[in-house]
Design a protein around this motif. Structure first.
Motif, mmCIF file in Angstrom:
data_model
loop_
_atom_site.group_PDB
_atom_site.id
_atom_site.type_symbol
_atom_site.label_atom_id
_atom_site.label_comp_id
_atom_site.label_asym_id
_atom_site.label_seq_id
_atom_site.Cartn_x
_atom_site.Cartn_y
_atom_site.Cartn_z
ATOM 1 N N ILE A 69 2.890 0.254 -2.529
ATOM 2 C CA ILE A 69 3.141 -0.472 -1.277
ATOM 3 C C ILE A 69 3.430 0.131 -0.227
ATOM 4 O O ILE A 69 4.263 1.322 -0.319
ATOM 5 C CB ILE A 69 4.102 -1.904 -1.448
ATOM 6 N N GLY A 70 2.987 -0.031 0.959
ATOM 7 C CA GLY A 70 3.309 0.690 2.461
ATOM 8 C C GLY A 70 3.810 -0.152 3.290
ATOM 9 O O GLY A 70 3.982 -1.484 3.001
ATOM 10 N N ALA A 71 3.716 0.147 4.523
ATOM 11 C CA ALA A 71 4.355 -0.678 5.527
ATOM 12 C C ALA A 71 3.391 -1.700 5.871
ATOM 13 O O ALA A 71 3.995 -2.905 6.183
ATOM 14 C CB ALA A 71 4.636 0.269 6.824
ATOM 15 N N HIS A 72 2.202 -1.955 5.480
ATOM 16 C CA HIS A 72 1.118 -2.904 5.954
ATOM 17 C C HIS A 72 0.458 -3.424 4.892
ATOM 18 O O HIS A 72 -0.152 -4.492 5.077
ATOM 19 C CB HIS A 72 0.234 -2.398 7.055
ATOM 20 N N ALA A 73 0.519 -2.977 3.710
ATOM 21 C CA ALA A 73 -0.341 -3.324 2.618
ATOM 22 C C ALA A 73 0.178 -2.864 1.064
ATOM 23 O O ALA A 73 0.906 -2.125 1.076
ATOM 24 C CB ALA A 73 -1.763 -2.813 2.828
ATOM 25 N N VAL A 74 -0.398 -3.831 0.269
ATOM 26 C CA VAL A 74 -0.058 -3.556 -1.225
ATOM 27 C C VAL A 74 -1.451 -3.159 -1.684
ATOM 28 O O VAL A 74 -2.334 -3.812 -1.516
ATOM 29 C CB VAL A 74 0.646 -4.473 -1.766
ATOM 30 N N ASP A 75 -1.617 -2.138 -2.537
ATOM 31 C CA ASP A 75 -2.834 -1.909 -3.234
ATOM 32 C C ASP A 75 -2.471 -2.342 -4.895
ATOM 33 O O ASP A 75 -1.143 -2.019 -5.343
ATOM 34 C CB ASP A 75 -2.980 -0.323 -3.345
ATOM 35 N N VAL A 76 -3.509 -3.046 -5.454
ATOM 36 C CA VAL A 76 -3.360 -3.365 -6.905
ATOM 37 C C VAL A 76 -4.385 -2.335 -7.304
ATOM 38 O O VAL A 76 -5.638 -2.342 -6.891
ATOM 39 C CB VAL A 76 -3.819 -4.948 -7.101
#
Length: 141
Positions: A69-76
């Motif tokens: 996770i970053g400031a703008h999105a989560v990666d699965v």
């Protein structure tokens, strides 16, 4: 922030993966004060369910899931041992089943499928914000 999980394929594995995802998002909110919308939580659970289900259905052996996770999105990110690259099928309202990748593509900002030396890795990016103007669309790396 990131976390990795090895999924054993036993009964309840998909539900466990969803619980891991929600706990991860909750930690992002409480520990890092990242705003995670209800929509992002719901879409993350949906994407985890679809990708883990497909990995367990089509690939022998273990399934690995990583959440970032970053400031703008989560990666699965889901890795499995099957090297076959899935493709979304053409829209067919009469078709029963096999809509998983279509669903994932519809709810994510970006979808990247990579062959690995063994198997493949699928990365789906989900925006944290509900506001379209706040969406951040950097390319997956």
């Amino acid at each position: 922030m990131r976390a990795g999980y090895a999924l054993d394929g036993e009964d309840g594995c998909i539900a466990d993966a969803r619980r891991h995802a929600i706990a991860f998002l909750d930690r992002a909110c409480t520990d890092h004060h990242l705003p995670v919308s209800d929509r992002a939580r719901d879409f993350t659970q949906l994407v985890v369910s679809e990708l883990v289900t497909n990995a367990l259905k089509y690939a022998p052996g273990p399934v690995l899931m990583e959440l970032r996770i970053g400031a703008h999105a989560v990666d699965v990110v889901v890795w499995d041992s099957d090297p076959a690259v899935p493709a979304a099928r053409a829209t067919d309202p009469a078709r029963i089943g096999q809509h998983g990748l279509e669903i994932v593509k519809a709810v994510t900002e970006d979808l990247l499928i990579e062959r690995e030396p063994v198997g493949k890795r699928i990365t789906a990016r989900i925006a944290l914000s509900d506001i379209p103007g706040q969406r951040h669309r950097p390319a997956l790396s």
